[in-house]
Scaffold this motif. Structure first.
Motif, PDB file in Angstrom:
ATOM      1  N   ILE A 285     -32.827 -83.877 -25.370  1.00  0.00           N
ATOM      2  CA  ILE A 285     -32.674 -85.263 -25.832  1.00  0.00           C
ATOM      3  C   ILE A 285     -33.014 -86.230 -24.715  1.00  0.00           C
ATOM      4  CG2 ILE A 285     -30.968 -86.976 -26.577  1.00  0.00           C
ATOM      5  CD1 ILE A 285     -29.527 -84.678 -28.053  1.00  0.00           C
ATOM      6  N   ALA A 286     -32.459 -85.987 -23.533  1.00  0.00           N
ATOM      7  CA  ALA A 286     -32.728 -86.872 -22.404  1.00  0.00           C
ATOM      8  C   ALA A 286     -34.212 -86.887 -22.056  1.00  0.00           C
ATOM      9  CB  ALA A 286     -31.900 -86.436 -21.197  1.00  0.00           C
TER      10      ALA A 286
ATOM     11  N   GLY B  85     -22.130 -90.803 -17.654  1.00  0.00           N
ATOM     12  CA  GLY B  85     -23.181 -90.676 -16.644  1.00  0.00           C
ATOM     13  C   GLY B  85     -24.403 -91.454 -17.078  1.00  0.00           C
ATOM     14  N   CYS B  86     -25.585 -90.957 -16.706  1.00  0.00           N
ATOM     15  CA  CYS B  86     -26.829 -91.598 -17.115  1.00  0.00           C
ATOM     16  C   CYS B  86     -27.821 -90.539 -17.574  1.00  0.00           C
ATOM     17  CB  CYS B  86     -27.413 -92.429 -15.971  1.00  0.00           C
ATOM     18  SG  CYS B  86     -27.959 -91.445 -14.558  1.00  0.00           S
ATOM     19  N   LEU B  87     -28.943 -90.988 -18.156  1.00  0.00           N
ATOM     20  CA  LEU B  87     -29.928 -90.046 -18.706  1.00  0.00           C
ATOM     21  C   LEU B  87     -30.439 -89.068 -17.661  1.00  0.00           C
ATOM     22  CD1 LEU B  87     -32.223 -92.009 -21.192  1.00  0.00           C
ATOM     23  CD2 LEU B  87     -30.704 -90.094 -21.699  1.00  0.00           C
ATOM     24  N   ALA B  88     -30.663 -89.551 -16.441  1.00  0.00           N
ATOM     25  CA  ALA B  88     -31.199 -88.665 -15.406  1.00  0.00           C
ATOM     26  C   ALA B  88     -30.224 -87.530 -15.112  1.00  0.00           C
ATOM     27  CB  ALA B  88     -31.487 -89.460 -14.140  1.00  0.00           C
TER      28      ALA B  88
ATOM     29  N   GLN C 245     -17.606 -79.201 -21.145  1.00  0.00           N
ATOM     30  CA  GLN C 245     -16.164 -79.186 -21.318  1.00  0.00           C
ATOM     31  C   GLN C 245     -15.708 -77.780 -21.662  1.00  0.00           C
ATOM     32  OE1 GLN C 245     -14.568 -82.002 -20.673  1.00  0.00           O
ATOM     33  NE2 GLN C 245     -16.519 -83.020 -20.335  1.00  0.00           N
ATOM     34  N   THR C 246     -14.429 -77.526 -21.376  1.00  0.00           N
ATOM     35  CA  THR C 246     -13.901 -76.194 -21.653  1.00  0.00           C
ATOM     36  C   THR C 246     -13.708 -75.953 -23.142  1.00  0.00           C
ATOM     37  OG1 THR C 246     -11.670 -77.068 -21.338  1.00  0.00           O
ATOM     38  CG2 THR C 246     -12.722 -76.052 -19.432  1.00  0.00           C
ATOM     39  N   GLN C 247     -13.337 -77.009 -23.885  1.00  0.00           N
ATOM     40  CA  GLN C 247     -13.100 -76.786 -25.312  1.00  0.00           C
ATOM     41  C   GLN C 247     -14.415 -76.684 -26.075  1.00  0.00           C
ATOM     42  OE1 GLN C 247     -12.323 -79.532 -23.572  1.00  0.00           O
ATOM     43  NE2 GLN C 247     -11.912 -81.278 -24.901  1.00  0.00           N
ATOM     44  N   SER C 248     -14.389 -75.924 -27.132  1.00  0.00           N
ATOM     45  CA  SER C 248     -15.585 -75.728 -27.929  1.00  0.00           C
ATOM     46  C   SER C 248     -15.696 -76.814 -28.973  1.00  0.00           C
ATOM     47  CB  SER C 248     -15.528 -74.350 -28.599  1.00  0.00           C
ATOM     48  OG  SER C 248     -14.411 -74.269 -29.449  1.00  0.00           O
ATOM     49  N   GLY C 249     -16.806 -76.791 -29.695  1.00  0.00           N
ATOM     50  CA  GLY C 249     -16.993 -77.767 -30.767  1.00  0.00           C
ATOM     51  C   GLY C 249     -17.959 -78.858 -30.363  1.00  0.00           C
ATOM     52  N   PRO C 250     -18.598 -79.476 -31.351  1.00  0.00           N
ATOM     53  CA  PRO C 250     -19.598 -80.503 -31.067  1.00  0.00           C
ATOM     54  C   PRO C 250     -18.968 -81.785 -30.538  1.00  0.00           C
ATOM     55  CG  PRO C 250     -19.162 -80.383 -33.411  1.00  0.00           C
ATOM     56  CD  PRO C 250     -18.407 -79.257 -32.786  1.00  0.00           C
ATOM     57  N   GLY C 251     -19.775 -82.553 -29.831  1.00  0.00           N
ATOM     58  CA  GLY C 251     -19.315 -83.831 -29.319  1.00  0.00           C
ATOM     59  C   GLY C 251     -20.145 -84.967 -29.894  1.00  0.00           C
ATOM     60  N   VAL C 252     -19.728 -86.191 -29.573  1.00  0.00           N
ATOM     61  CA  VAL C 252     -20.449 -87.394 -29.977  1.00  0.00           C
ATOM     62  C   VAL C 252     -21.102 -87.979 -28.728  1.00  0.00           C
ATOM     63  CG1 VAL C 252     -20.255 -89.693 -30.976  1.00  0.00           C
ATOM     64  CG2 VAL C 252     -18.809 -87.834 -31.832  1.00  0.00           C
ATOM     65  N   LEU C 253     -22.421 -88.192 -28.784  1.00  0.00           N
ATOM     66  CA  LEU C 253     -23.144 -88.801 -27.673  1.00  0.00           C
ATOM     67  C   LEU C 253     -23.372 -90.274 -27.964  1.00  0.00           C
ATOM     68  CD1 LEU C 253     -26.018 -86.171 -27.137  1.00  0.00           C
ATOM     69  CD2 LEU C 253     -23.679 -86.111 -26.282  1.00  0.00           C
ATOM     70  N   VAL C 254     -23.151 -91.114 -26.973  1.00  0.00           N
ATOM     71  CA  VAL C 254     -23.470 -92.537 -27.069  1.00  0.00           C
ATOM     72  C   VAL C 254     -24.404 -92.865 -25.913  1.00  0.00           C
ATOM     73  CG1 VAL C 254     -22.586 -94.887 -27.181  1.00  0.00           C
ATOM     74  CG2 VAL C 254     -21.199 -92.998 -28.059  1.00  0.00           C
ATOM     75  N   ILE C 255     -25.565 -93.415 -26.251  1.00  0.00           N
ATOM     76  CA  ILE C 255     -26.580 -93.744 -25.234  1.00  0.00           C
ATOM     77  C   ILE C 255     -26.892 -95.234 -25.348  1.00  0.00           C
ATOM     78  CG2 ILE C 255     -28.911 -93.258 -24.395  1.00  0.00           C
ATOM     79  CD1 ILE C 255     -28.670 -90.515 -25.830  1.00  0.00           C
TER      80      ILE C 255
ATOM     81  N   ARG D 250     -30.291 -95.258 -17.923  1.00  0.00           N
ATOM     82  CA  ARG D 250     -29.611 -95.678 -19.152  1.00  0.00           C
ATOM     83  C   ARG D 250     -28.266 -94.954 -19.254  1.00  0.00           C
ATOM     84  NH1 ARG D 250     -31.657 -97.408 -24.126  1.00  0.00           N
ATOM     85  NH2 ARG D 250     -33.044 -98.673 -22.827  1.00  0.00           N
ATOM     86  N   PRO D 251     -27.142 -95.679 -19.449  1.00  0.00           N
ATOM     87  CA  PRO D 251     -25.817 -95.038 -19.503  1.00  0.00           C
ATOM     88  C   PRO D 251     -25.672 -94.099 -20.696  1.00  0.00           C
ATOM     89  CG  PRO D 251     -25.620 -97.384 -19.064  1.00  0.00           C
ATOM     90  CD  PRO D 251     -27.056 -97.145 -19.462  1.00  0.00           C
ATOM     91  N   VAL D 252     -24.929 -93.033 -20.475  1.00  0.00           N
ATOM     92  CA  VAL D 252     -24.675 -92.015 -21.498  1.00  0.00           C
ATOM     93  C   VAL D 252     -23.188 -91.640 -21.466  1.00  0.00           C
ATOM     94  CG1 VAL D 252     -25.190 -89.661 -22.270  1.00  0.00           C
ATOM     95  CG2 VAL D 252     -26.994 -91.068 -21.294  1.00  0.00           C
ATOM     96  N   ALA D 253     -22.598 -91.414 -22.637  1.00  0.00           N
ATOM     97  CA  ALA D 253     -21.227 -90.900 -22.723  1.00  0.00           C
ATOM     98  C   ALA D 253     -21.183 -89.731 -23.688  1.00  0.00           C
ATOM     99  CB  ALA D 253     -20.260 -91.992 -23.192  1.00  0.00           C
ATOM    100  N   LEU D 254     -20.445 -88.712 -23.331  1.00  0.00           N
ATOM    101  CA  LEU D 254     -20.184 -87.574 -24.210  1.00  0.00           C
ATOM    102  C   LEU D 254     -18.698 -87.557 -24.523  1.00  0.00           C
ATOM    103  CD1 LEU D 254     -20.642 -84.878 -25.675  1.00  0.00           C
ATOM    104  CD2 LEU D 254     -20.484 -83.737 -23.455  1.00  0.00           C
ATOM    105  N   ILE D 255     -18.358 -87.640 -25.827  1.00  0.00           N
ATOM    106  CA  ILE D 255     -16.964 -87.681 -26.270  1.00  0.00           C
ATOM    107  C   ILE D 255     -16.674 -86.399 -27.038  1.00  0.00           C
ATOM    108  CG2 ILE D 255     -15.241 -89.030 -27.529  1.00  0.00           C
ATOM    109  CD1 ILE D 255     -17.618 -91.241 -27.545  1.00  0.00           C
ATOM    110  N   ARG D 256     -15.683 -85.680 -26.598  1.00  0.00           N
ATOM    111  CA  ARG D 256     -15.267 -84.472 -27.314  1.00  0.00           C
ATOM    112  C   ARG D 256     -13.849 -84.644 -27.844  1.00  0.00           C
ATOM    113  NH1 ARG D 256     -18.336 -79.815 -26.896  1.00  0.00           N
ATOM    114  NH2 ARG D 256     -19.880 -79.719 -25.220  1.00  0.00           N
ATOM    115  N   SER D 257     -13.583 -84.042 -29.002  1.00  0.00           N
ATOM    116  CA  SER D 257     -12.256 -84.107 -29.642  1.00  0.00           C
ATOM    117  C   SER D 257     -11.792 -85.549 -29.772  1.00  0.00           C
ATOM    118  CB  SER D 257     -11.234 -83.286 -28.847  1.00  0.00           C
ATOM    119  OG  SER D 257     -11.636 -81.947 -28.753  1.00  0.00           O
TER     120      SER D 257
END
Length: 511
Positions: free
Chosen positions: A168-169, A199-202, A214-224, A181-188
């Motif tokens: 994606i990046a 972080g950022c795209l790079a 992350q240690t927990q499994s399952g999909p996350g939500v990305l915000v870019i 460009r700022p990036v966030a990964l949100i899990r649970s």
């Protein structure tokens, strides 16, 4: 013909449901639960509701056929879908099948993770200066997406994309997105174990960078997008993350008598458990009231009234009232009880016991019974079938005169609950709970009557007992006991279940 509800589960537990969705869920008779639905919602289901979860070998088509079959049986059926049913919910195929089958249906909205996930992380998706538009997409089939156009948008929300982070990046930077460009990964998102990586795209594209994993499994939500920078400004206004329910996802079978399970059920549901009820005791009057009636007419001849259960209290006082007497008839008696619950029931009649042992078992009364015992006359209303005689024998050996009279009898129900039997067969029960030896014995009898093998309580099913006597019966009738309460009360039994479950829980915070 029943009705099918396609219900959005939103994020998190009950707080993520609409009022209408919660109402439908609490009236459901059969529920198909998606893999990503929060296990805390199981506590909202009716105890006897039939459950179905897709296994790795089952298909969506099998689930739809299950919905149709239950609907044709006249049931209120729910497919509980994560987020919102019409946002990447694959609902079209279900609707087409339901229409073809002639099944009435209703679609109830839910909070999509694409919208609620960023909010729980403190990230606004629009801003007057930083984000005039946003797009929501999934990471499936990345090669088909219009990356040049997406790269021109202020904010992107990508679902189920954490595993394809480097692709994606790379595609976004190739299409013109700046590397910073700022990036966030949100899990649970919205749950007690929520974590957020920023972080950022790079950094996202760097193959050697694993800090976002992350240690927990399952999909996350990305915000870019630049709006990720606003997170610290918004965090203080975000609702506090819910406490992690220690028994969330657990289904507990309660075997108390009908009419006496409500308190236990509420205690378990408060800890996130789903509760199934299969009464294994039927409380009835004794075969004859004669001996109890005679004792009530001669109360002045006794020194002590011994009550070892809530049933003994309620039935004794019911018979006392039958003879147009009340608690004043006990003014010359001292009262001994076993357990705080028995004492609490007794307090309803305006009586506070003179003796309560520190351990909530009848045998413990022997250790604290005040001297002198010799010559003391004790009235003991109890279950007609009797029970452990250690207390009675101990008092008699020390010179007391104990009169045992039947105040009630506990019988085994004629047949087990068929829905509970189906849940046991389908291995949908995690914990079997027993609050007395009789419940264990009758449970084993009902299981044999239903033609089930002992394998229905093989591990990972756990067996929980309220105290040592019940635990001893579990070993004799069921072969083992896994959880034993340290305090011999319903509260103590729930606490023992929580202690057993705690090592399985993980704790997370907002990053």
């Amino acid at each position: 013909m029943g009705k099918v509800y396609l219900v959005g589960a939103g994020l998190g537990g009950r707080e993520g449901l609409t009022v209408r969705a919660l109402q439908v869920l609490r009236q459901a008779e059969a529920v198909w639960i998606d893999e990503l639905v929060d296990d805390r919602l199981l506590a909202e289901l009716p105890g006897q509701a039939q459950l179905w979860r897709r296994s790795g070998e089952s298909s969506v088509q099998e689930g739809v056929l299950w919905l149709i079959q239950r609907c044709r049986e006249g049931q209120q059926v729910v497919h509980l879908k994560s987020g919102d049913p019409l946002i990447f919910g694959r609902t079209r195929e279900e609707v087409e099948a339901l229409v073809k089958a002639g099944c009435p249906f209703e679609i109830l909205p839910g909070l999509s993770s694409a919208l609620a996930g960023p909010l729980w992380a403190g990230i606004p998706l629009t801003d007057k200066y930083l984000s005039r538009a946003f797009a929501v997409l999934t990471a499936h089939q990345l090669e088909t997406l219009p990356w040049p156009g997406l790269a021109q948008l202020d904010t992107l929300v990508i679902l189920m994309g954490s595993r394809q982070r480097d692709q994606i990046a790379a595609k976004l930077m190739e299409a013109g997105c700046p590397a910073e460009r700022p990036v966030a990964l949100i899990r649970s998102a919205g749950q007690a174990e929520q974590t957020v990586w920023v972080g950022c795209l790079a950094e996202w594209a760097a193959a050697e960078n694993r800090s976002c994993e992350q240690t927990q499994s399952g999909p996350g939500v990305l915000v870019i997008g630049e709006v990720v920078k606003l997170r610290q400004d918004f965090l203080s206004g975000i609702p506090r993350l819910p406490e992690q329910a220690p028994l969330a996802g657990k289904t507990v079978l309660v075997t108390r008598s009908e009419g006496q399970a409500e308190t236990f059920r509420e205690l378990l549901q408060a800890q996130g458990a789903r509760v199934l009820e299969m009464p294994t005791l039927v409380i009835q009057p004794p075969a004859s009231w004669d001996r109890l009636d005679q004792a009530i007419q001669q109360l002045e001849q006794f020194d002590w009234l011994l009550l070892t259960s809530a049933n003994a209290v309620t039935h004794f006082f019911a018979r006392l009232h039958h003879h147009k007497q009340d608690s004043r008839a006990l003014h010359a008696l001292r009262v001994a009880v076993v357990g705080s619950k028995t004492a609490a029931i007794l307090a309803h009649y305006g009586i506070h016991p003179n003796l309560v042992p520190p351990e909530f078992v009848a045998d413990a009364l022997l250790e604290v019974w005040p001297e002198p015992v010799m010559g003391q006359r004790v009235l003991f209303p109890r279950v007609e079938s009797g029970g452990r005689d250690v207390l009675v024998q101990g008092l008699r050996q020390r010179g007391a005169q104990v009169l045992e009279v039947a105040a009630y009898q506990s019988a085994c129900p004629k047949q087990p609950d068929p829905q509970v039997i189906a849940a046991l067969k389908a291995h949908q029960v995690d914990l079997l709970s027993f609050a007395s030896s009789k419940t264990v014995q009758h449970f084993a009898q009902l299981i044999r009557q239903a033609g089930l093998d002992p394998e229905v309580w093989d591990p990972p099913v756990q067996i929980a007992a309220i105290g040592p006597k019940t635990a001893e019966t579990c070993r004799a009738e069921l072969g083992r006991v896994d959880i034993e309460a340290a305090e011999y009360t319903l509260e103590g039994l729930v606490e023992a279940m929580i202690q057993q479950a705690q090592p399985l829980q993980t704790t997370g915070t907002v990053g």
